[in-house]
Enzyme design. Structure first.
Site, PDB file in Angstrom:
ATOM      1  N   SER A 142       0.785   6.975   1.902  1.00 13.08           N
ATOM      2  CA  SER A 142       1.609   5.791   1.614  1.00 13.08           C
ATOM      3  C   SER A 142       2.289   5.989   0.272  1.00 13.08           C
ATOM      4  CB  SER A 142       0.741   4.532   1.559  1.00 13.08           C
ATOM      5  OG  SER A 142       1.473   3.424   1.041  1.00 13.08           O
ATOM      6  N   TYR A 155      -6.296  -0.032  -1.072  1.00 14.63           N
ATOM      7  CA  TYR A 155      -5.433   0.745  -0.181  1.00 14.63           C
ATOM      8  C   TYR A 155      -4.743   1.864  -0.962  1.00 14.63           C
ATOM      9  CZ  TYR A 155      -1.722   1.681   3.242  1.00 14.63           C
ATOM     10  OH  TYR A 155      -0.856   2.274   4.130  1.00 14.63           O
TER      11      TYR A 155
END
Length: 265
Positions: A142, A155
């Site tokens: 990501s 995350y």
């Protein structure tokens, strides 16, 4: 070679294949001639995907947080289907929370899937690829791994760890011709993205997408210079490039697919 034959004769393993980016990667690999072992905890989603590609797709339930289950699946695939040429780590979860309210169990669960799962799958695949002197491993990370995000500490940290793990693995196995790369998407139109908007109380999805594109000063986010949310296929194309012979001299690379959102921080 025609595009639909780029991966002909090759076998790929894809985790998180039941939906979103994982499903897009799986469909793209099949469309270009690969045989694919599609894995996920979502059995019904896998069944739907397999029904669309009965000839070249094998659906196998898998929890990537279980190292013994991963090792057993990879061993069985190599014994009964064939040697793995490509492994793609897509399985991931997002538990959003300010750090001051972050629960230990959410931190642990995020790392169990997003980081430990990448270790388990990549390690099992790399052991066998090294013996053969060829192979490609691609991890979907990501852009949050490279820039701070409010409410996304677990995350972002888990994805940053997955990126560095993949680079370290790539360095260790490069001498045996095995390449390891990462693709780091930004905001992508997936169930995860929509769930994040819903969690923030954004019921108007078009308005939520516009805010992401335009940026949000309150959360310290720049917008997306290209002016659009990514589609899963945009990310899949980057994955397939890095997995293919077109990228035969690329390893340890982190390819951002975010429309310029992070200004490549």
């Amino acid at each position: 070679m025609s595009p639909d034959a780029e991966f002909r004769g090759r076998l790929a393993l894809v985790t998180g294949a039941a939906r979103g980016i994982g499903a897009a990667v799986t469909r793209a690999l099949v469309a270009r001639g690969a045989r694919v072992v599609a894995t996920d905890r979502d059995v019904q989603g896998l069944d739907r995907l397999a029904a669309d590609h009965p000839e070249r797709l094998t659906a196998r339930p898998l929890d990537v947080t279980d190292p013994a289950a991963v090792e057993a699946l990879v061993a069985d695939v190599e014994r009964t289907i064939g040697p793995l040429d490509v492994a793609v780590n897509v399985a991931g979860i997002l538990r959003s929370s300010p750090v001051t309210a972050l629960r230990d169990e959410d931190w642990a669960a995020t790392f169990a899937v997003n980081t430990d799962g990448v270790l388990h799958v990549s390690r099992a695949a790399a052991r066998r690829m090294v013996e053969r002197g060829t192979g490609s491993i691609v991890t979907v990370a990501s852009n949050a791994a490279g820039i701070p995000r409010t409410g996304m500490a677990a995350y972002a940290a888990s994805k940053a760890a997955a990126v560095m793990f993949t680079k370290c693995l790539g360095l260790e196995v490069a001498a045996w011709g095995v390449r390891c790369n990462t693709v780091s998407p930004g905001s992508t139109d997936t169930d995860m993205q929509r769930a994040l908007w819903a969690e923030a109380g954004r019921t108007d999805l078009d308005a939520a997408a516009r805010q992401v594109i335009e940026g949000d000063l309150a959360t310290h986010r720049t917008g997306i210079p290209l002016g659009r949310i990514a589609a899963p296929d945009d990310v899949a194309e980057a994955v397939l490039f890095l997995a293919s012979d077109r990228a035969r001299h690329i390893t340890l690379h982190d390819l951002y697919v975010d429309g310029g959102a992070t200004l490549r921080a």
